[in-house]
Design a protein around this motif. Structure first.
Motif, PDB file in Angstrom:
ATOM      1  N   LEU A 158      -1.544  -6.896   5.276  1.00  0.00           N
ATOM      2  CA  LEU A 158      -0.663  -5.731   5.383  1.00  0.00           C
ATOM      3  C   LEU A 158      -1.425  -4.498   5.851  1.00  0.00           C
ATOM      4  N   ARG A 159      -2.619  -4.298   5.333  1.00  0.00           N
ATOM      5  CA  ARG A 159      -3.435  -3.143   5.742  1.00  0.00           C
ATOM      6  C   ARG A 159      -3.674  -3.132   7.250  1.00  0.00           C
ATOM      7  N   GLU A 160      -3.936  -4.300   7.815  1.00  0.00           N
ATOM      8  CA  GLU A 160      -4.214  -4.407   9.249  1.00  0.00           C
ATOM      9  C   GLU A 160      -3.036  -3.957  10.098  1.00  0.00           C
ATOM     10  N   PRO A 207       0.190  11.403  -8.082  1.00  0.00           N
ATOM     11  CA  PRO A 207       0.071  10.175  -8.868  1.00  0.00           C
ATOM     12  C   PRO A 207       0.952   9.088  -8.252  1.00  0.00           C
ATOM     13  N   VAL A 208       0.409   7.910  -8.100  1.00  0.00           N
ATOM     14  CA  VAL A 208       1.137   6.773  -7.546  1.00  0.00           C
ATOM     15  C   VAL A 208       0.865   5.550  -8.397  1.00  0.00           C
ATOM     16  N   GLU A 210      -1.955  18.136 -13.026  1.00  0.00           N
ATOM     17  CA  GLU A 210      -1.894  18.847 -11.738  1.00  0.00           C
ATOM     18  C   GLU A 210      -1.028  18.092 -10.719  1.00  0.00           C
ATOM     19  N   LEU A 211      -0.431  16.981 -11.159  1.00  0.00           N
ATOM     20  CA  LEU A 211       0.345  16.088 -10.283  1.00  0.00           C
ATOM     21  C   LEU A 211      -0.481  15.614  -9.095  1.00  0.00           C
ATOM     22  N   ASN A 212      -1.754  15.328  -9.360  1.00  0.00           N
ATOM     23  CA  ASN A 212      -2.679  14.812  -8.357  1.00  0.00           C
ATOM     24  C   ASN A 212      -3.059  13.380  -8.670  1.00  0.00           C
ATOM     25  N   CYS A 213      -3.623  12.737  -7.686  1.00  0.00           N
ATOM     26  CA  CYS A 213      -4.237  11.435  -7.889  1.00  0.00           C
ATOM     27  C   CYS A 213      -5.588  11.649  -8.555  1.00  0.00           C
ATOM     28  N   CYS A 239      -0.416   4.589  -0.365  1.00  0.00           N
ATOM     29  CA  CYS A 239      -1.080   5.753   0.230  1.00  0.00           C
ATOM     30  C   CYS A 239      -1.185   5.588   1.746  1.00  0.00           C
ATOM     31  N   ARG A 240      -1.488   4.392   2.184  1.00  0.00           N
ATOM     32  CA  ARG A 240      -1.607   4.109   3.612  1.00  0.00           C
ATOM     33  C   ARG A 240      -0.255   4.207   4.317  1.00  0.00           C
TER      34      ARG A 240
END
Length: 117
Positions: A11-13, A30-31, A55-58, A76-77
């Motif tokens: 999938l990444r490819e 955040p995920v 902080e609603l960050n990753c 993320c990708r």
């Protein structure tokens, strides 16, 4: 393809890449991600997770951007490569992701155990 590792690699490819706006981290909230993808990331403490969530960050967002960019999760990708998850700055690849690949990514996410990054 039998293993999640092989599925992720395949999938990444197929996810197109593009240049982001320098200094932007709009996709770094955040995920959730699969346990397989999470196993590739550095372990963070509960305090680090709590501070990032406040902080609603990753938790992997550092002062210079993503600290795990090469191993970032599929979600993320995918950000910015599909109209469903458009970049607010208008950044995008020359060609958006193939809808079949996008569906396969969402299927993978829906059928694997997800954990909070």
């Amino acid at each position: 393809m039998n293993s999640n590792r092989e599925i992720i690699a395949s999938l990444r490819e197929r996810i197109p890449t593009f240049e982001c706006t320098p200094g932007c981290h709009d996709c770094c909230g955040p995920v959730t991600t699969s346990s397989e993808e999470m196993s590739r990331l550095p372990v963070k403490s509960d305090a680090e997770h709590e501070a990032a969530l406040n902080e609603l960050n990753c938790v992997h967002l550092g002062p210079n951007g993503c600290e795990v960019y090469d191993e970032r999760p599929l979600i993320c990708r995918l950000f910015g490569t599909t109209p469903k998850m458009a970049c607010p700055n208008g950044c995008r690849p020359k060609e958006m992701i193939d809808p079949k690949t996008e569906d396969q990514i969402h299927h993978y996410i829906a059928t694997t155990r997800q954990v909070l990054v």
